[in-house]
Write a protein that holds these residues in place. Sequence first.
Motif, mmCIF file in Angstrom:
data_model
loop_
_atom_site.group_PDB
_atom_site.id
_atom_site.type_symbol
_atom_site.label_atom_id
_atom_site.label_comp_id
_atom_site.label_asym_id
_atom_site.label_seq_id
_atom_site.Cartn_x
_atom_site.Cartn_y
_atom_site.Cartn_z
ATOM 1 N N PRO A 153 0.808 -1.225 0.000
ATOM 2 C CA PRO A 153 0.000 0.000 0.000
ATOM 3 C C PRO A 153 0.839 1.271 0.000
ATOM 4 N N ASN A 154 2.127 1.148 0.307
ATOM 5 C CA ASN A 154 2.993 2.329 0.357
ATOM 6 C C ASN A 154 3.682 2.632 -0.969
ATOM 7 N N ILE A 155 3.453 1.782 -1.975
ATOM 8 C CA ILE A 155 4.075 1.987 -3.290
ATOM 9 C C ILE A 155 3.011 2.434 -4.283
ATOM 10 N N LYS A 156 3.263 3.556 -4.913
ATOM 11 C CA LYS A 156 2.402 4.051 -5.979
ATOM 12 C C LYS A 156 3.262 4.297 -7.217
ATOM 13 N N TYR A 157 2.741 3.888 -8.355
ATOM 14 C CA TYR A 157 3.465 4.042 -9.618
ATOM 15 C C TYR A 157 3.127 5.391 -10.237
ATOM 16 N N SER A 158 4.149 6.097 -10.696
ATOM 17 C CA SER A 158 3.943 7.432 -11.258
ATOM 18 C C SER A 158 3.435 7.346 -12.683
ATOM 19 N N ILE A 159 2.687 8.357 -13.095
ATOM 20 C CA ILE A 159 2.183 8.448 -14.462
ATOM 21 C C ILE A 159 3.302 9.002 -15.340
ATOM 22 N N PRO A 160 3.621 8.325 -16.454
ATOM 23 C CA PRO A 160 4.714 8.804 -17.307
ATOM 24 C C PRO A 160 4.419 10.203 -17.839
ATOM 25 N N PRO A 161 5.393 11.113 -17.786
ATOM 26 C CA PRO A 161 5.188 12.456 -18.320
ATOM 27 C C PRO A 161 5.221 12.461 -19.834
ATOM 28 N N PRO A 162 4.443 13.320 -20.476
ATOM 29 C CA PRO A 162 4.456 13.402 -21.951
ATOM 30 C C PRO A 162 5.689 14.162 -22.420
ATOM 31 N N GLU A 163 6.781 13.437 -22.701
ATOM 32 C CA GLU A 163 8.043 14.079 -23.046
ATOM 33 C C GLU A 163 8.258 14.226 -24.542
ATOM 34 N N SER A 164 7.433 13.598 -25.353
ATOM 35 C CA SER A 164 7.586 13.734 -26.801
ATOM 36 C C SER A 164 6.280 13.371 -27.460
ATOM 37 N N GLU A 165 6.243 13.486 -28.769
ATOM 38 C CA GLU A 165 5.044 13.122 -29.508
ATOM 39 C C GLU A 165 4.845 11.614 -29.529
ATOM 40 N N ASP A 166 5.894 10.871 -29.293
ATOM 41 C CA ASP A 166 5.799 9.421 -29.296
ATOM 42 C C ASP A 166 4.966 8.985 -28.098
ATOM 43 N N PRO A 167 3.851 8.269 -28.323
ATOM 44 C CA PRO A 167 2.983 7.883 -27.201
ATOM 45 C C PRO A 167 3.648 6.913 -26.237
ATOM 46 N N HIS A 168 4.755 6.270 -26.637
ATOM 47 C CA HIS A 168 5.414 5.308 -25.772
ATOM 48 C C HIS A 168 6.753 5.818 -25.259
ATOM 49 N N TRP A 169 6.990 7.113 -25.387
ATOM 50 C CA TRP A 169 8.221 7.658 -24.830
ATOM 51 C C TRP A 169 7.962 8.074 -23.389
ATOM 52 N N GLY A 170 8.930 7.862 -22.545
ATOM 53 C CA GLY A 170 8.738 8.269 -21.158
ATOM 54 C C GLY A 170 9.404 7.305 -20.224
ATOM 55 N N HIS A 171 8.800 7.059 -19.100
ATOM 56 C CA HIS A 171 9.409 6.234 -18.071
ATOM 57 C C HIS A 171 8.406 5.193 -17.594
ATOM 58 N N THR A 172 8.952 4.148 -17.026
ATOM 59 C CA THR A 172 8.081 3.124 -16.453
ATOM 60 C C THR A 172 7.964 3.384 -14.965
ATOM 61 N N ASP A 173 8.123 2.353 -14.161
ATOM 62 C CA ASP A 173 7.954 2.535 -12.727
ATOM 63 C C ASP A 173 9.189 3.123 -12.064
ATOM 64 N N HIS A 174 10.300 3.170 -12.797
ATOM 65 C CA HIS A 174 11.525 3.746 -12.250
ATOM 66 C C HIS A 174 11.865 5.003 -13.042
ATOM 67 N N ASP A 175 11.979 6.132 -12.377
ATOM 68 C CA ASP A 175 12.237 7.386 -13.070
ATOM 69 C C ASP A 175 13.562 7.373 -13.815
ATOM 70 N N ASP A 176 14.505 6.564 -13.341
ATOM 71 C CA ASP A 176 15.815 6.530 -14.004
ATOM 72 C C ASP A 176 15.931 5.365 -14.984
ATOM 73 N N PHE A 177 14.803 4.803 -15.371
ATOM 74 C CA PHE A 177 14.813 3.630 -16.258
ATOM 75 C C PHE A 177 13.918 3.908 -17.457
ATOM 76 N N PRO A 178 14.362 4.730 -18.401
ATOM 77 C CA PRO A 178 13.516 5.104 -19.539
ATOM 78 C C PRO A 178 13.175 3.913 -20.414
ATOM 79 N N VAL A 179 12.018 4.011 -21.055
ATOM 80 C CA VAL A 179 11.513 2.919 -21.880
ATOM 81 C C VAL A 179 12.503 2.516 -22.958
ATOM 82 N N HIS A 180 13.145 3.496 -23.615
ATOM 83 C CA HIS A 180 13.990 3.148 -24.752
ATOM 84 C C HIS A 180 15.263 2.422 -24.342
ATOM 85 N N GLU A 181 15.530 2.317 -23.042
ATOM 86 C CA GLU A 181 16.692 1.566 -22.585
ATOM 87 C C GLU A 181 16.294 0.192 -22.052
#
Length: 418
Positions: free
Chosen positions: A269-297
Amino acid sequence: MATAPMILRAGLRRGNGRTSLSSLAAAPGNTRCVGAPARSSPLVSARCALQIAPSACRRGPLHQNITRVSLQRNFSASAATATRSAIENTPLDSPEGAALLQGLNVHTVHAEDDGHPLAVYSIDTNSDGDDENEQPNERTPVLLLHGRTWSAVPVYHLVGRGASAEGGENRSLVDALYNTGRIQPYAMDFRGFGGTPKDESRFVEPLKCVSDAVSVLNWIRNKHSNDGSDGSAPSLLGWSHGALIAQIMAQRHPEALSKLILYSSIYNPNIKYSIPPPESEDPHWGHTDHDDFPVHEMATCNAYDNAMEDFTNEGMFPPLSAKLFAEAALVSDPIKVQWWNLHQLNECHPNLVNVPTMVIAGDQDPYAPPQTQAELFTNLGRDVDRTWSIIARADHSGHLSDERQRFVDNMTDFLQRR
């Protein structure tokens, strides 16, 4: 309504030749660029200039002399859907993949929303010739959902019937449940895992997993109704990350299941997943559950050490069986599947679960400690039966450990309870 299934029989019946899991070898695979979203940014395109072949991703001991297994496909789906099937062009569509599938029937169930093929695995009545007088409606159906990283095949059918390994024990949960004589187990792969191909997005999302699993539950219910059962809804088990998917299913679609098993749930209950920020026009660009773990990596190979992470306590799991699991896992999922929109898991609220529920975990599970399991159990919805089971001397993979029979017994007793 779910369409008629496409069935692929991948099991060698008892008495026939067997393929050793320890004889798995890297099969040639088509070189392909992995991980690029449908609309790639220049950075993603540049990174994908490095081509990755699935066979190149496998780690750990690999051997020669593969025994090829003949697969007989019975295309019973309608003409409109017969062009799309599970298993084909997936990592399991290979000789070593066929070795993992021995003893299983593989069904293609098409998702009710977009028709995507979903791989569903079972041991059906009469599949090994030993149950000619048994009626399908004598068994209670249950669907098993896998976790975040690995296909249901190595997770729920490790060294199963029809397969052999040098000194390896059968640790197939599907086999163990079927052998009770009371349970009819099914397992499925989410999109991009094992025998279920990726969809056009190339990502997997929690709520898409929920809708796909509902499609499979409806297919199971219809299948058993046609076989003469009372038409009641199947039960559902989710393991680890898959327990979160199963919990959301129970919250959103309680009519689709009769009972729920939350196995080694990572609910906290103490873990909440953040909503990925809209960083580009690509609908799948952004981050997953780890802010330092971008999707493209995330388009990386799975590794041998990753497959060993669930076996956290030395002595609970024989080294050979752990090795066989790692080899099998890298065959079914050589490339890491990319999860997207994990904030959808924030829907998990135990008080909204209003179906009979079992919470079960090992007493030495570092990912599902007793504190969070207690939080999950005590906050489940009222007015329905609840059971909390703790398996001693077991960790996150209790169903594969030496304590697995007690796991099967507890699970079977709960499913059979009226």
